[in-house]
Design an enzyme around this catalytic site. Structure first.
Site, PDB file in Angstrom:
ATOM      1  N   ASP A   3     -10.968   1.638  -1.982  1.00 26.48           N
ATOM      2  CA  ASP A   3     -11.057   3.046  -1.587  1.00 26.48           C
ATOM      3  C   ASP A   3     -11.890   3.882  -2.557  1.00 26.48           C
ATOM      4  O   ASP A   3     -12.074   5.081  -2.328  1.00 26.48           O
ATOM      5  CB  ASP A   3      -9.655   3.660  -1.495  1.00 26.48           C
TER       6      ASP A   3
ATOM      7  N   GLU B 232       1.258  -0.255  -5.101  1.00 25.53           N
ATOM      8  CA  GLU B 232       0.104   0.651  -5.161  1.00 25.53           C
ATOM      9  C   GLU B 232       0.670   2.047  -5.407  1.00 25.53           C
ATOM     10  O   GLU B 232       1.009   2.778  -4.482  1.00 25.53           O
ATOM     11  CB  GLU B 232      -0.705   0.582  -3.860  1.00 25.53           C
TER      12      GLU B 232
ATOM     13  N   ASP C  58       0.827  -1.202   0.000  1.00 22.25           N
ATOM     14  CA  ASP C  58       0.000   0.000   0.000  1.00 22.25           C
ATOM     15  C   ASP C  58       0.868   1.262   0.000  1.00 22.25           C
ATOM     16  O   ASP C  58       1.936   1.297   0.624  1.00 22.25           O
ATOM     17  CB  ASP C  58      -0.896  -0.036   1.245  1.00 22.25           C
TER      18      ASP C  58
END
Length: 500
Positions: free
Chosen positions: A396, A340, A293
């Site tokens: 998200d 990411e 992430d």
């Protein structure tokens, strides 16, 4: 590179009788569904022990499982719980949503009851081996949770100084005083580990790889910070001096204030990045591939003064860059990592992704800017590089249907021009977009399960920078029909991604 496809679905979104998705028969049925649909990958969200707010990106440990993932039915089969006890706990909650308050209040008493029964028996060789092999993190995590329970859940910074700063004599007293509670947390981790390894082995035998998720930052209230304070930007009292977040942008005028303590990268460098090597080594013991992430934070990261009300006053600082990943590769070898790489991109971030060799992420929802008359946006599917992962959106983002419903007239016109389709009703465009993504050059295409059904934004997983109502969506029972498997199979086939 082999072309593949898969589904993004948090384990907690599975439909189980006890109010939250876990490592139950429902997880095995989902693997069977993926296999029948010709898929190769199941992407999940972080599996860590969630803290206040229930976000999987804020965990009490980088290494521990979430106790909510423990399958109660398995404990029933082992004779540690009864059907009547589990029914009486009334864990079902709201249909289609996780009620975390109910889980917190009613599931832990069941797990403690199972532990009390288990501890009347001699530990199995499997449990003894687990506790020995995982001692490097398990012992401190279990002690951390036992002390936290003794302080009625108070965060680390509210503990008395000898415990907060790990005075050896104070820790020795707590280990003796809280031995039973420490044993409970070790038992829960053993149960979760055994169930997870069984599920992963089953998935791998069916040809399904598990794509895990590793948060870049750890929680301020975590065993990681408690045990390794020198690795984080803390003062002498253990209070953060700077925290993580994102700068203001067009979507969030005040930016995003995450609150995680930032890394003291010079100390990580001095230790040969041992903490990160341990984190990634552990992750690859659990998953077949790992998504990291907020990857751009390794190039440069946004630093916000501790105590700030928002992210407006932050500034950028330099991260470790390729030095970290070279150190990891020297120990672990080449591993499958997905970066990411979304958000505020710079040439140096792009260079880091390229130099690492990791696959980046491409989101269809970012692709339609009406001012781009040349259709050159890097998020339009025809521009995706082979070494990338294509998504409609992530956890998200809005669902694909929710995104379509929110498009401006200009964005929708550009979308229809790109599809060269000006007649299909809006409600039927989702399938056209999924087929478009499947045909993209990306070696891997991942679809959120909600998008396969064209669900609206009520099925959204997370709304960043908001508290409450996130991470709760659950799929309906018996939703994985043959028709859904056939549809996913055909989508993968037209993109040349079908696993036979």
């Amino acid at each position: 590179m082999k072309r593949e496809s898969g589904i993004l679905l948090p384990i907690t979104s599975l439909p189980t009788p006890y109010g939250i998705g876990c490592l139950s028969d429902d997880a095995y049925r989902f693997v069977d569904f993926l296999c029948a649909a010709g898929q190769s990958v199941w992407q999940i969200l972080p599996t860590g022990h969630t803290s206040f707010g229930d976000s999987p990106y804020q965990a009490f440990s980088s290494f521990a499982y979430n106790p909510y993932l423990v399958d109660l039915q398995a404990l029933i089969r082992e004779g540690l719980l009864t059907e009547e006890e589990c029914r009486a706990a009334r864990l079902g909650g709201r249909a289609g949503a996780v009620d975390y308050a109910v889980q917190y209040e009613r599931r832990y008493p069941l797990l403690r009851l199972a532990y009390e029964r288990a501890r009347t028996q001699a530990p199995t060789p499997e449990q003894t081996a687990f506790e020995s092999e995982q001692a490097a993190w398990l012992d401190d995590y279990a002690l951390f949770m036992a002390i936290k329970d003794a302080h009625h859940g108070a965060p680390l910074w509210e503990w008395e100084e000898p415990l907060r700063l790990r005075d050896p004599d104070a820790l020795k007293r707590e280990r003796e005083r809280l031995a039973c509670d420490i044993g409970f947390w070790q038992f829960v981790q053993f149960c979760a580990h055994r169930q997870w390894q069984a599920l992963r082995s089953y998935a791998n035998r069916q040809g399904i790889r598990i794509l895990g998720d590793l948060p870049i930052y750890v929680s301020a209230d975590s065993a990681d910070v408690w045990v390794n304070p020198s690795l984080f930007c803390l003062d002498d009292t253990g209070t953060p001096t700077a925290v993580a977040g994102c700068p203001p942008d067009g979507f969030t005028p005040e930016g995003q204030l995450w609150g995680n303590p930032l890394y003291r990268w010079e100390e990580h460098r001095r230790t040969g990045y041992a903490f990160w090597i341990a984190r990634l080594s552990h992750a690859f013991a659990l998953f077949d591939a790992v998504r990291i992430d907020h990857f751009r934070g390794f190039d440069s990261y946004y630093s916000i003064p501790y105590g700030a009300k928002n992210a407006v006053g932050g500034h950028w600082e330099q991260g470790p860059g390729m030095e970290l990943f070279r150190a990891v590769e020297n120990v672990l070898g080449k591993r499958e990592i997905i970066a990411e790489d979304l958000g505020y991109m710079t040439d140096s971030v792009r260079r880091l992704v390229k130099d690492s060799g990791f696959a980046g992420m491409k989101l269809l929802q970012f692709g339609f800017d009406p001012s781009d008359e040349g259709f050159s946006n890097e998020y339009l599917p025809h521009t995706y590089p082979e070494n990338s992962v294509a998504y409609p959106g992530t956890h998200d983002n809005p669902t694909l249907r929710g995104w379509l419903d929110g498009l401006s007239a200009g964005e929708k016109a550009m979308l229809r021009d790109y599809l060269w389709d000006h007649h299909t009703p809006d409600s039927e465009l989702c399938d056209s977009l999924l087929a478009l993504l499947m045909r993209s050059p990306s070696r891997l295409c991942i679809l959120p399960l909600q998008d396969l059904w064209g669900l609206d934004d009520s099925a959204r997983i997370n709304r960043p920078s908001t508290l409450g109502g996130n991470w709760t969506w659950r799929m309906p029972p018996d939703a994985l029909s043959d028709a859904t498997a056939w549809k996913l199979r055909r989508l993968s086939a037209v993109g040349g991604r079908l696993r036979r």
